[in-house]
Write an enzyme that holds these catalytic residues in place. Structure first.
Site, PDB file in Angstrom:
ATOM      1  N   SER A 344       0.825  -1.268   0.079  1.00 59.18           N
ATOM      2  CA  SER A 344       0.078   0.049   0.010  1.00 59.18           C
ATOM      3  C   SER A 344       1.068   1.215   0.089  1.00 59.18           C
ATOM      4  CB  SER A 344      -0.940   0.040   1.031  1.00 59.18           C
ATOM      5  OG  SER A 344      -1.647   1.142   1.380  1.00 59.18           O
ATOM      6  N   LYS A 368      -0.453  -3.827  -3.755  1.00 57.04           N
ATOM      7  CA  LYS A 368      -1.915  -3.463  -3.025  1.00 57.04           C
ATOM      8  C   LYS A 368      -2.026  -1.905  -3.734  1.00 57.04           C
ATOM      9  CE  LYS A 368      -5.669  -2.559  -0.305  1.00 57.04           C
ATOM     10  NZ  LYS A 368      -5.531  -1.241  -0.757  1.00 57.04           N
ATOM     11  N   GLN A 372      -8.988   2.978  -0.239  1.00 56.85           N
ATOM     12  CA  GLN A 372     -10.200   2.798   0.445  1.00 56.85           C
ATOM     13  C   GLN A 372     -10.504   4.180   1.375  1.00 56.85           C
ATOM     14  OE1 GLN A 372      -7.964   0.310   0.574  1.00 56.85           O
ATOM     15  NE2 GLN A 372      -9.140  -0.857  -1.058  1.00 56.85           N
TER      16      GLN A 372
END
Length: 518
Positions: A344, A368, A372
């Protein structure tokens, strides 16, 4: 990597249960605490004045998600009237259950189940519903400290999977590794539970034990790892200096992108620069991600010549480019360390620096590439939903592929060794199985070659065990009992913590050494 209270966005992997090895023996490390979050890169919406905040607000507005607790579903530009009409079916089923089901029904349980079902139908491990208790714990893990085993977790293939343990956490100390799958806790199966239900089983009060049944890739038999839960402080930035060939290099380890990580990173960077370091290593290994706005802030300190940090793409394909406001370039080379546990926000920073001319050392990262947003509902529950994807400066989407290092190097095999389990008694001659294979890897890594690592306890393995026992003033039996296992684990941890044996770190130092000679 966790989610802020209101409208934060993230690009993390799954759930957080941070941990790492820090001091003491591996046996003493058997005291983990589990905490959950999702791998993500979140964008904090506290500052609507920033470009990033404006971009995220735009995304949320498109989906009708700016209100924390809408009373009527707002589907934005993507929903047709017929879709809204179809929601009547939910009310019909709800009414049928209330009027006709044989036993008394918990209304809140029905509502939570309906929401969970909708979210699960997305088949996205990063979109989840959290009841008020789970939401509180999730927010807690990003902002301050929490109790648990200290590891980032996600849901893969229906199993709770370790993304990465936190630095110094019980999970790290107990030997949990990225990609370990937790299938039961204290004899209770996690099958059929969603991520947050499973995390609540793993979490618990400080001082209590969590006996985890773990499936590790490459091993045939499950492992049993006992973790003693503890407080998990969220210090996320650690710095030090390293001497090499008369040169002084700085190293900053970032374990997670939390609310104060950007500030702490700048503080440590300033200290190293005042100390006149000639190169910088940024260690993102095992970092599961975190807040998107934080990694962008750090990008402003590092990405040279107003270069691109990342791009964010919404559901319509429109992109926003996040560029650095740093007009110059650091007067020293920078090298980034990554591994399979880097995800991420870690991948955003690694990708940004790589594509702006810096070297990346280690292993291909987790992969990733989505963002979100966590939205709070009226009862303090939360829905964390994927609303965008992020791209590297060149527009590459690394989702499920990861960032590839420019200098690829793996750690020695003993770095992946599990704690020795003696639940079925001492390990001895003529035994066979994964525990013996694990023992042989540890012996070999400590300089006592057993002659084989196929999992059969032969006479050469006996000889290796006796040699270890003799040098450590233990009874020379050739069998691995509790005392021998503890000594093996202590020495393994000590060796793994020695920078001289960290092949990836040494490779990064060599890169800087060469760069400073140019």
């Amino acid at each position: 990597m966790g989610t802020p209270e209101k409208g934060p966005k993230d690009t993390g992997k799954g759930g957080v249960d941070g941990l790492r090895i820090k001091g003491g023996t591996l046996a003493a490390l058997l005291g983990l605490t589990v905490v959950f979050t999702s791998l993500f890169t979140m964008v904090a919406m506290d500052s609507e004045r920033s470009l990033l905040g404006q971009t995220l607000s735009t995304f949320l507005g498109k989906f009708g998600l700016t209100s924390p607790a809408p009373t009527v579903p707002n589907m934005g530009n993507r929903a047709a009237p017929t879709e809204a009409e179809s929601l009547k079916k939910i009310y019909e089923v709800y009414g049928l259950i209330q009027q006709n089901y044989l036993e008394e029904v918990d209304t809140q349980k029905l509502v939570d189940g309906a929401i969970t079902g909708m979210i699960n139908s997305l088949e996205d491990p990063y979109s989840v519903y959290m009841d008020p208790k789970s939401a509180e714990q999730f927010t807690e893990s990003i902002h301050s400290s929490f109790q648990g085993i200290g590891a980032e977790v996600t849901m893969e293939g229906g199993k709770v999977t370790i993304v990465s343990p936190f630095k110094g956490s019980p999970a790290e100390k107990a030997g949990l590794r990225p990609n370990d799958q937790v299938v039961s806790v204290n004899g209770e199966s996690l099958e059929g539970l969603d991520l947050y239900q499973a995390v609540l089983k793993i979490r618990g009060e400080k001082g209590t034990e969590a006996k985890l049944e773990v499936i590790r890739p490459g091993l045939k038999d499950p492992l049993t790892v006992t973790v003693v839960r503890d407080d998990i402080p969220l210090e996320t930035v650690y710095s030090e200096t390293i001497e090499k060939n008369g040169k002084k290099f700085g190293k900053i380890e970032v374990t997670q992108f939390s609310t104060n990580t950007g500030t702490r990173f700048k503080e440590e960077l300033d200290k190293l620069e005042k100390d006149q370091v000639e190169g910088l290593i940024i260690d993102l290994r095992g970092n599961p991600g975190g807040l998107l706005n934080v990694v962008v802030d750090m990008g402003h300190l590092l990405v040279p010549n107003k270069g691109v940090i990342l791009q964010v793409e919404d559901t319509s394909g429109q992109r926003e480019v996040m560029a650095s406001n740093f007009t110059d370039k650091k007067p020293y080379p920078i090298t980034v360390l990554i591994d399979k546990g880097s995800a991420s926000a870690s991948e955003i920073l690694a990708g940004a620096l790589k594509e702006n001319g810096y070297k990346v050392v280690g292993e291909t990262s987790f992969g990733k590439g989505t963002v979100q947003n966590s939205m709070e509902l009226g009862d303090k529950s939360q829905v964390k939903m994927t609303i965008a994807k992020w791209l590297t400066p060149s527009g590459d989407w690394i989702h499920k592929r990861g960032v590839e290092p420019t200098v690829a190097i793996e750690q020695p095999k003993y770095y992946a060794a599990a704690p020795i389990s003696l639940e079925e008694g001492a390990l001895k001659f003529d035994q066979n199985g994964e525990q013996i294979h694990n023992l042989q890897v540890i012996l070999d890594g400590l300089g006592f070659p057993p002659g084989r690592t196929d999992g059969y306890f032969d006479q050469k393995t006996v000889t290796a065990v006796k040699a270890f026992q003799k040098l450590n003033n233990l009874p020379i039996t050739g069998e691995v009992d509790e005392k021998t296992a503890t000594q093996l684990q202590e020495q393994l941890v000590k060796k793994m913590k020695d920078p001289a044996h960290d092949l990836q770190l040494q490779a990064a130092i060599q890169v800087l050494d060469k760069e400073t000679k140019k």
